[in-house]
Scaffold this motif. Structure first.
Motif, PDB file in Angstrom:
ATOM      1  N   PRO A 228       0.949  -1.254  -0.071  1.00  0.00           N
ATOM      2  CA  PRO A 228      -0.023   0.005   0.061  1.00  0.00           C
ATOM      3  C   PRO A 228       0.744   1.233   0.094  1.00  0.00           C
ATOM      4  O   PRO A 228       1.773   1.230   0.610  1.00  0.00           O
ATOM      5  CB  PRO A 228      -0.880  -0.014   1.418  1.00  0.00           C
ATOM      6  CG  PRO A 228      -0.102  -1.200   2.052  1.00  0.00           C
ATOM      7  CD  PRO A 228       0.777  -1.897   1.179  1.00  0.00           C
ATOM      8  N   VAL A 229       0.153   2.247  -0.635  1.00  0.00           N
ATOM      9  CA  VAL A 229       0.933   3.607  -0.757  1.00  0.00           C
ATOM     10  C   VAL A 229       0.860   4.225   0.588  1.00  0.00           C
ATOM     11  O   VAL A 229      -0.268   4.456   1.094  1.00  0.00           O
ATOM     12  CB  VAL A 229       0.546   4.538  -1.833  1.00  0.00           C
ATOM     13  CG1 VAL A 229       1.015   5.923  -1.757  1.00  0.00           C
ATOM     14  CG2 VAL A 229       0.741   3.778  -3.217  1.00  0.00           C
ATOM     15  N   THR A 230       2.007   4.659   1.479  1.00  0.00           N
ATOM     16  CA  THR A 230       1.899   5.200   2.728  1.00  0.00           C
ATOM     17  C   THR A 230       2.094   6.602   2.629  1.00  0.00           C
ATOM     18  O   THR A 230       1.487   7.266   3.735  1.00  0.00           O
ATOM     19  CB  THR A 230       2.861   4.555   3.593  1.00  0.00           C
ATOM     20  OG1 THR A 230       4.264   4.867   3.009  1.00  0.00           O
ATOM     21  CG2 THR A 230       2.405   3.139   3.906  1.00  0.00           C
ATOM     22  N   ASP A 231       2.629   7.248   1.647  1.00  0.00           N
ATOM     23  CA  ASP A 231       2.764   8.732   1.586  1.00  0.00           C
ATOM     24  C   ASP A 231       1.553   9.395   1.239  1.00  0.00           C
ATOM     25  O   ASP A 231       0.892   9.068   0.296  1.00  0.00           O
ATOM     26  CB  ASP A 231       3.760   9.093   0.513  1.00  0.00           C
ATOM     27  CG  ASP A 231       3.980  10.333   0.461  1.00  0.00           C
ATOM     28  OD1 ASP A 231       4.553  11.326   1.230  1.00  0.00           O
ATOM     29  OD2 ASP A 231       3.718  11.066  -0.677  1.00  0.00           O
ATOM     30  N   PRO A 232       0.968  10.365   2.218  1.00  0.00           N
ATOM     31  CA  PRO A 232      -0.288  10.869   2.054  1.00  0.00           C
ATOM     32  C   PRO A 232      -0.590  11.595   0.747  1.00  0.00           C
ATOM     33  O   PRO A 232      -1.647  11.444   0.181  1.00  0.00           O
ATOM     34  CB  PRO A 232      -0.292  11.731   3.216  1.00  0.00           C
ATOM     35  CG  PRO A 232       0.295  11.049   4.309  1.00  0.00           C
ATOM     36  CD  PRO A 232       1.625  10.433   3.586  1.00  0.00           C
ATOM     37  N   ALA A 233       0.549  12.298   0.356  1.00  0.00           N
ATOM     38  CA  ALA A 233       0.403  13.200  -0.897  1.00  0.00           C
ATOM     39  C   ALA A 233       0.341  12.316  -2.233  1.00  0.00           C
ATOM     40  O   ALA A 233      -0.526  12.728  -2.920  1.00  0.00           O
ATOM     41  CB  ALA A 233       1.582  14.162  -1.059  1.00  0.00           C
ATOM     42  N   THR A 234       1.192  10.994  -2.180  1.00  0.00           N
ATOM     43  CA  THR A 234       1.184  10.366  -3.448  1.00  0.00           C
ATOM     44  C   THR A 234      -0.475   9.788  -3.238  1.00  0.00           C
ATOM     45  O   THR A 234      -0.929   9.607  -4.393  1.00  0.00           O
ATOM     46  CB  THR A 234       2.191   9.396  -3.198  1.00  0.00           C
ATOM     47  OG1 THR A 234       3.358   9.958  -3.241  1.00  0.00           O
ATOM     48  CG2 THR A 234       2.172   8.252  -4.601  1.00  0.00           C
ATOM     49  N   ALA A 235      -0.685   9.322  -2.210  1.00  0.00           N
ATOM     50  CA  ALA A 235      -2.173   8.452  -2.052  1.00  0.00           C
ATOM     51  C   ALA A 235      -3.273   9.718  -2.679  1.00  0.00           C
ATOM     52  O   ALA A 235      -4.149   9.252  -3.231  1.00  0.00           O
ATOM     53  CB  ALA A 235      -2.180   7.993  -0.806  1.00  0.00           C
ATOM     54  N   LEU A 236      -3.046  10.884  -2.162  1.00  0.00           N
ATOM     55  CA  LEU A 236      -4.233  11.852  -2.651  1.00  0.00           C
ATOM     56  C   LEU A 236      -4.251  11.949  -3.978  1.00  0.00           C
ATOM     57  O   LEU A 236      -5.164  12.125  -4.578  1.00  0.00           O
ATOM     58  CB  LEU A 236      -3.988  13.005  -1.708  1.00  0.00           C
ATOM     59  CG  LEU A 236      -4.921  14.188  -2.212  1.00  0.00           C
ATOM     60  CD1 LEU A 236      -6.387  13.724  -1.798  1.00  0.00           C
ATOM     61  CD2 LEU A 236      -4.550  15.488  -1.288  1.00  0.00           C
ATOM     62  N   THR A 237      -3.131  12.092  -4.628  1.00  0.00           N
ATOM     63  CA  THR A 237      -2.860  12.419  -5.991  1.00  0.00           C
ATOM     64  C   THR A 237      -3.509  11.221  -6.940  1.00  0.00           C
ATOM     65  O   THR A 237      -4.220  11.264  -7.716  1.00  0.00           O
ATOM     66  CB  THR A 237      -1.263  12.541  -6.313  1.00  0.00           C
ATOM     67  OG1 THR A 237      -0.703  13.908  -5.682  1.00  0.00           O
ATOM     68  CG2 THR A 237      -1.245  12.660  -7.942  1.00  0.00           C
ATOM     69  N   LEU A 238      -3.185   9.824  -6.351  1.00  0.00           N
ATOM     70  CA  LEU A 238      -3.724   8.588  -7.027  1.00  0.00           C
ATOM     71  C   LEU A 238      -5.179   8.594  -6.729  1.00  0.00           C
ATOM     72  O   LEU A 238      -6.107   8.025  -7.909  1.00  0.00           O
ATOM     73  CB  LEU A 238      -2.971   7.566  -6.756  1.00  0.00           C
ATOM     74  CG  LEU A 238      -1.259   7.406  -6.783  1.00  0.00           C
ATOM     75  CD1 LEU A 238      -0.822   6.275  -6.145  1.00  0.00           C
ATOM     76  CD2 LEU A 238      -1.252   7.106  -8.403  1.00  0.00           C
ATOM     77  N   THR A 239      -5.619   8.956  -5.790  1.00  0.00           N
ATOM     78  CA  THR A 239      -7.200   8.947  -5.613  1.00  0.00           C
ATOM     79  C   THR A 239      -7.928   9.961  -6.394  1.00  0.00           C
ATOM     80  O   THR A 239      -8.881   9.786  -7.055  1.00  0.00           O
ATOM     81  CB  THR A 239      -7.461   9.199  -4.136  1.00  0.00           C
ATOM     82  OG1 THR A 239      -6.645   8.284  -3.304  1.00  0.00           O
ATOM     83  CG2 THR A 239      -8.930   9.322  -3.857  1.00  0.00           C
ATOM     84  N   GLN A 240      -7.417  11.189  -6.333  1.00  0.00           N
ATOM     85  CA  GLN A 240      -7.787  12.159  -7.426  1.00  0.00           C
ATOM     86  C   GLN A 240      -7.729  11.870  -8.748  1.00  0.00           C
ATOM     87  O   GLN A 240      -8.695  12.103  -9.462  1.00  0.00           O
ATOM     88  CB  GLN A 240      -7.139  13.476  -7.374  1.00  0.00           C
ATOM     89  CG  GLN A 240      -7.245  14.228  -5.794  1.00  0.00           C
ATOM     90  CD  GLN A 240      -6.457  15.544  -5.536  1.00  0.00           C
ATOM     91  OE1 GLN A 240      -5.268  15.526  -6.493  1.00  0.00           O
ATOM     92  NE2 GLN A 240      -6.861  16.237  -5.128  1.00  0.00           N
ATOM     93  N   GLN A 241      -6.663  11.079  -9.207  1.00  0.00           N
ATOM     94  CA  GLN A 241      -6.603  10.490 -10.544  1.00  0.00           C
ATOM     95  C   GLN A 241      -7.809   9.524 -10.973  1.00  0.00           C
ATOM     96  O   GLN A 241      -8.475   9.577 -11.850  1.00  0.00           O
ATOM     97  CB  GLN A 241      -5.404  10.089 -11.106  1.00  0.00           C
ATOM     98  CG  GLN A 241      -4.127  10.993 -10.870  1.00  0.00           C
ATOM     99  CD  GLN A 241      -2.838  10.431 -11.118  1.00  0.00           C
ATOM    100  OE1 GLN A 241      -2.627   9.161 -11.074  1.00  0.00           O
ATOM    101  NE2 GLN A 241      -1.758  11.048 -11.551  1.00  0.00           N
TER     102      GLN A 241
END
Length: 227
Positions: free
Chosen positions: A83-96
């Motif tokens: 799982p992606v643990t970096d919040p910023a990366t996870a947020l970007t992926l979710t927005q995409q």
């Protein structure tokens, strides 16, 4: 890296080592298949890349993931991922993933609309074709190139309405008759009786469609006669 803490008794700073966060343990991608929207890092043989889990691929041992916010790939369910643990990366992926899902929804609606329109056009074309077949067959029958049995068989084969020709009869009946009224009834009463109850008997006419009978009675005049 250390964090400085102060002793309450002596006021002497204490150096305490910060505990490193444990790295997620790689697990098969199939573990994440039941969590649509989960941001994961795919640990491929020769590279690592981030993706969003979409769903298991029906009828296969693959898992569908979204890469780069627009490319859907089906990966082996046993490929390793974390799982992606970096919040910023996870947020970007979710927005995409949300943007991709909205675009796919609009595309699906448009495809459904196109299919409905195509289906309507196909049905209308089929109706026109069957109408032409029925008209042609009836024309052949009228020209004596097709027997009545042959016409009925053909129409039945294509599940078309049977040929039922009609003769529309328009008629005018005129006449007179005398009425001997009761003592208390005048000509208006007689006229009303005639309008309401005078009927034309069609029972002796062959093959009358009773539902088509439309008869109205107009009384031209009611005259009081002297003895």
């Amino acid at each position: 890296m250390t964090d400085a803490l102060t002793s309450e008794r002596t006021g002497t700073p204490l150096a305490v080592a910060a505990q490193p966060q444990p790295r997620p343990r790689p697990r098969p991608l199939t573990v994440f298949a039941g969590s649509p929207g989960q941001a994961v890092t795919i640990l491929d043989v020769d590279r690592r890349y981030d993706a969003v889990v979409l769903s298991p691929a029906p009828g296969t041992s693959m898992v569908r993931v979204l890469v780069d916010g627009q490319v859907v790939r089906s990966l082996r369910a046993d490929i390793s991922a974390v799982p992606v643990t970096d919040p910023a990366t996870a947020l970007t992926l979710t927005q995409q993933a949300v943007t991709w899902a909205l675009t796919e929804q609009d595309s699906a609606v448009e495809r459904a609309r196109s299919l409905v329109e195509q289906g309507d056009a196909d049905r209308q074309g089929r109706v026109r074709q069957l109408t032409e077949i029925r008209s042609y067959a009836i024309g052949q029958y009228r020209d004596a190139d097709l027997t009545r049995d042959g016409l009925d068989s053909l129409l039945s084969r294509f599940d078309l309405n049977p040929y039922e020709p009609r003769h529309r009869v328009r008629f005018t009946i005129s006449g007179t008759f005398d009425v001997i009224p009761d003592v208390d009834r005048d000509t208006d009463d007689t006229e009303s009786d005639v309008r309401d109850y005078l009927r034309i008997d069609t029972d002796r006419v062959d093959n009358v469609d009773d539902d088509s009978v439309d008869i109205s009675v107009t009384v031209d005049d009611v005259e009081a006669l002297d003895d």
